[in-house]
Design a protein around this motif. Structure first.
Motif, PDB file in Angstrom:
ATOM      1  N   ASN A 140      -9.482  -5.631   4.229  1.00 59.31           N
ATOM      2  CA  ASN A 140      -8.221  -5.798   3.521  1.00 59.31           C
ATOM      3  C   ASN A 140      -8.311  -7.001   2.594  1.00 59.31           C
ATOM      4  O   ASN A 140      -7.963  -8.109   2.961  1.00 59.31           O
ATOM      5  CB  ASN A 140      -7.119  -5.975   4.566  1.00 59.31           C
TER       6      ASN A 140
ATOM      7  N   TYR B  60       1.825   6.523   4.070  1.00 58.95           N
ATOM      8  CA  TYR B  60       1.928   5.068   4.087  1.00 58.95           C
ATOM      9  C   TYR B  60       3.259   4.698   4.716  1.00 58.95           C
ATOM     10  O   TYR B  60       4.134   5.546   4.872  1.00 58.95           O
ATOM     11  CB  TYR B  60       1.884   4.511   2.657  1.00 58.95           C
TER      12      TYR B  60
ATOM     13  N   ILE C 111      -2.209  -4.848   2.758  1.00 62.29           N
ATOM     14  CA  ILE C 111      -2.156  -3.884   3.856  1.00 62.29           C
ATOM     15  C   ILE C 111      -2.022  -4.646   5.173  1.00 62.29           C
ATOM     16  O   ILE C 111      -2.859  -5.482   5.505  1.00 62.29           O
ATOM     17  CB  ILE C 111      -3.409  -2.987   3.851  1.00 62.29           C
TER      18      ILE C 111
ATOM     19  N   VAL D  72       1.770  -0.978   4.485  1.00 59.05           N
ATOM     20  CA  VAL D  72       1.603  -1.887   3.350  1.00 59.05           C
ATOM     21  C   VAL D  72       2.764  -2.857   3.283  1.00 59.05           C
ATOM     22  O   VAL D  72       3.845  -2.597   3.803  1.00 59.05           O
ATOM     23  CB  VAL D  72       1.463  -1.107   2.027  1.00 59.05           C
TER      24      VAL D  72
ATOM     25  N   SER E 155      -5.977  -4.151   9.624  1.00 63.29           N
ATOM     26  CA  SER E 155      -6.708  -3.342   8.654  1.00 63.29           C
ATOM     27  C   SER E 155      -8.085  -3.916   8.361  1.00 63.29           C
ATOM     28  O   SER E 155      -8.226  -5.106   8.108  1.00 63.29           O
ATOM     29  CB  SER E 155      -5.902  -3.289   7.365  1.00 63.29           C
TER      30      SER E 155
END
Length: 144
Positions: free
Chosen positions: A116, A21, A121, A135, A113
């Motif tokens: 989402n 991430y 995100i 994120v 994304s």
């Protein structure tokens, strides 16, 4: 701020379970090793406890709970966020398995994304054969 500039810059990559991430480096104040956590009664499930960092009580959040990651490995490092993003909750840190590196990303590497729902995100960063999930801690913490 234009949408373009919001999707570039430097991000800090970290590991949660099997996935990588990242968060915008602008939000990060420091990275520390996990110390003694004090449990907080009646805390929400994602709050592991609090710790004293430089005289400031810092809430330690487990992002695996926030993002629904099913992984039991123990977090070892804490990414401490700028209290300005956390709104009303004071300082917060995320418990992560490992911290990798700071990387520069460009807009063409970021896909918006899919699916989402929470808005936490920002997108998925394509890198070589890998994907890094970007994120937004400010959005995560605004839901409290």
């Amino acid at each position: 701020m234009s949408a373009q500039s919001a999707t570039t810059g430097q991000v800090l990559e970290f590991k949660l379970g099997e996935e990588t991430y990242c968060v915008s480096i602008d939000y990060v104040t420091e990275i520390v090793d996990i110390g003694d956590l004090t449990q907080v009664p009646n805390a929400p499930p994602h709050v592991e406890g609090v710790m004293d960092l430089r005289g400031r009580t810092t809430s330690i959040v487990n992002p695996k709970v926030v993002f629904g990651i099913d992984d039991d490995s123990e977090g070892k490092r804490i990414i401490v966020f700028d209290p300005d993003i956390v709104r009303d909750q004071g300082a917060a840190g995320w418990l992560v398995d490992e911290v990798f590196q700071v990387v520069q990303i460009s807009p063409e590497q970021v896909d918006q994304s899919p699916g989402n729902d929470t808005g936490s995100i920002r997108g998925v960063v394509k890198r070589d054969d890998d994907f890094v999930i970007w994120v937004d801690p400010a959005i995560v913490h605004s839901h409290g």
